[in-house]
Design an enzyme around this catalytic site. Structure first.
Site, PDB file in Angstrom:
ATOM      1  N   ASP A 161     -48.637  58.152  31.023  1.00  0.00           N
ATOM      2  CA  ASP A 161     -47.617  57.142  31.321  1.00  0.00           C
ATOM      3  C   ASP A 161     -48.227  55.890  31.948  1.00  0.00           C
ATOM      4  OD1 ASP A 161     -48.320  58.219  33.742  1.00  0.00           O
ATOM      5  OD2 ASP A 161     -46.267  58.487  34.470  1.00  0.00           O
ATOM      6  N   ARG A 221     -35.987  60.482  36.070  1.00  0.00           N
ATOM      7  CA  ARG A 221     -35.776  59.187  36.721  1.00  0.00           C
ATOM      8  C   ARG A 221     -35.590  58.057  35.714  1.00  0.00           C
ATOM      9  NH1 ARG A 221     -40.260  58.751  41.396  1.00  0.00           N
ATOM     10  NH2 ARG A 221     -41.421  60.155  40.028  1.00  0.00           N
ATOM     11  N   GLY A 237     -52.763  56.050  45.959  1.00  0.00           N
ATOM     12  CA  GLY A 237     -53.832  56.642  46.745  1.00  0.00           C
ATOM     13  C   GLY A 237     -54.857  55.588  47.123  1.00  0.00           C
ATOM     14  N   ASN A 282     -26.090  49.812  -8.120  1.00  0.00           N
ATOM     15  CA  ASN A 282     -27.133  50.826  -8.274  1.00  0.00           C
ATOM     16  C   ASN A 282     -26.682  52.251  -7.982  1.00  0.00           C
ATOM     17  OD1 ASN A 282     -26.795  50.019  -5.595  1.00  0.00           O
ATOM     18  ND2 ASN A 282     -28.880  50.593  -5.019  1.00  0.00           N
ATOM     19  N   GLY A 306     -44.849  65.017  32.541  1.00  0.00           N
ATOM     20  CA  GLY A 306     -43.679  64.513  33.262  1.00  0.00           C
ATOM     21  C   GLY A 306     -42.412  64.519  32.426  1.00  0.00           C
TER      22      GLY A 306
END
Length: 461
Positions: free
Chosen positions: A104, A16, A141, A386, A12
């Site tokens: 993801d 978005r 789903g 330094n 992906g």
């Protein structure tokens, strides 16, 4: 689990997310989402892994473990198509079983991966699907069961009729497959659906058609949680925050206000340590027993011993030994080792230095690229100089030395043990042990010389 492999779907993009980097590199608790999944696979004991990548291939490869194989999905035509891109990897390894996960969906737990594998093998399933129950299943789903309780179909939201949309048991997006079955099923799936894509879920139909069993394993709904935008990423961060803090609380860590504390997944904290509000603990940080951290403190990749106190300060890639006190408003930069019972006070910066036990740098000082012995006292306004404009140089201060306020130590320079340095001194040469050193102009007073020109006018104040 020697003959198993994992296929990690990570193709992906970040459109978005409004990001220039691939979606799987967006972070949950300061760690890329895909790293959560690779860590879970490692904890589950799965060593053979192939990541299916799309945009930002090199960026994603940079965070993958070295042993991961990769496959390229140049066109994104669905989850089934993504697994097809890894078919050669599955064939070449002679694997018996395959777990498929999403890069993801970071909150998958290694114990679930292992438990489902055991169930998958015991039941002789062609496929075993992770499922969860949601009060609002929109977008997921749906799991359709047969009369024996097995899975007869997974119907995507876009293809579900009104009756199927009422089902609240959803596909969590993780699967165990018999490898031979998976390869055969992938050859038979089509794009005859609302999105015109190759659905991995269509392999369930292939199993039912072939009179093969598909099982289900019910997990917590967080295993299904992914992120498509920044709002979803924020929700994942909140879930992960409480997941990590709950674990620490059960281990005996005191976190009185957990909504105001953020701890990364790899941080380890021992019992009886208190983490106060405003703390951010990142990376591979380890904290011992009986410490008090905070408020308003950030530790990154730091090892903290027992009985330490760090108040309103930053510590990065350093080690604090037992009994150290830091802050408030101190900055311990990478490469420091702070010895036992050292005190580093307010507005002190230490960088790439070793501070010996029981030494004190109490306030308003900079100590960089230095080795400070045991039992030293560095007064207010100490600066180790330094950098000469081209190179960094080191300062060495022997044990039990006293460095007076507003002293500059021009490196490279070495002070022996028990050196006493007068306030306001600028040191440019080495100093032997047990010496008193004064490097400043003798005070001169000229009376009656400030009557006119040297006086500040009101307009200049």
């Amino acid at each position: 689990m020697e003959k198993v492999c994992a296929i990690l779907l990570a193709a992906g993009d970040g459109k978005r997310m409004k990001s220039q980097k691939p979606k799987v590199l967006c972070e949950v608790l300061f760690q890329p989402m895909i790293t959560w999944v690779t860590n879970a696979l490692a904890e589950a004991g799965i060593e053979n892994c192939c990541a299916v990548l799309g945009s930002g291939v090199e960026q994603v490869r940079a965070v993958l473990p070295e042993h991961y194989a990769t496959a390229l999905q140049q066109e994104r035509k669905g989850t089934g198509h993504a697994v097809m891109m890894a078919a050669d990897y599955i064939k070449s390894g002679g694997f018996t079983d395959v777990v498929v996960l999403c890069g993801d969906a970071p909150l998958i737990k290694p114990q679930d991966i292992k438990a489902v594998y055991g169930q998958h093998k015991a039941d002789g399933n062609a496929a075993t699907v992770f499922v969860a129950h949601l009060s609002d299943p929109a977008g997921y789903g749906r799991i359709v069961r047969d009369k024996d309780g097995g899975v007869s179909a997974i119907v995507e939201q876009a293809d579900a009729d009104p009756k199927t949309q009422k089902i609240n048991e959803i596909n969590a997006g993780v699967y165990w497959f018999d490898a031979k079955f998976l390869l055969e099923a992938l050859d038979g799936i089509s794009t005859s659906n609302a999105k015109g894509e190759y659905y991995l879920t269509d392999t369930v139909g292939a199993a039912v058609k072939g009179d093969r069993r598909v099982g289900a394993y019910t997990t917590h709904f967080t295993a299904a949680m992914g992120a498509n935008d920044r709002l979803g990423l924020s929700a994942l961060n909140k879930m992960a925050q409480y997941y990590v803090l709950d674990r620490l609380l059960s281990d005996g860590v005191d976190i009185p206000f957990r909504d105001q504390v953020v701890v990364g997944p790899n941080v380890k904290i021992s019992a009886d340590t208190t983490i106060l509000p405003g703390c951010i603990l990142k990376g591979d940080t380890t904290i011992g027993e009986g410490c008090e951290i905070g408020p308003n403190t950030q530790l990154t990749n730091t090892v903290v011993g027992n009985g330490c106190k760090v108040v309103a300060s930053f510590v990065d890639s350093s080690q604090l030994e037992d009994g150290v006190s830091i802050g408030p408003m101190a900055n311990i930069r990478p490469g420091c080792v702070i010895g036992q019972k050292v005190k580093i006070g307010d507005f002190v910066e230490v960088k790439s230095s070793v501070i010996g036990a029981k030494s004190a740098i109490s306030h308003l000082s900079y100590v960089g690229d230095s080795d400070v012995g045991e039992g030293c006292n560095l007064g207010c306004g100490i600066v180790t100089v330094n950098y000469d404009g081209k190179n960094k140089h080191r300062t060495v201060i022997g044990s039990e030395s006293f460095i007076g306020c507003n002293t500059n130590l021009i490196a490279p320079i070495t002070l022996g043990d028990r050196v006493y340095c007068a306030a306001g001194t600028t040191l440019t040469e080495d100093v032997p042990s047990e010496a008193l050193v004064i490097g400043r102009c003798r005070q001169t007073v000229k009376e009656n010389k400030n009557k006119d020109g040297l006086r500040f006018k009101k307009s200049n104040r």
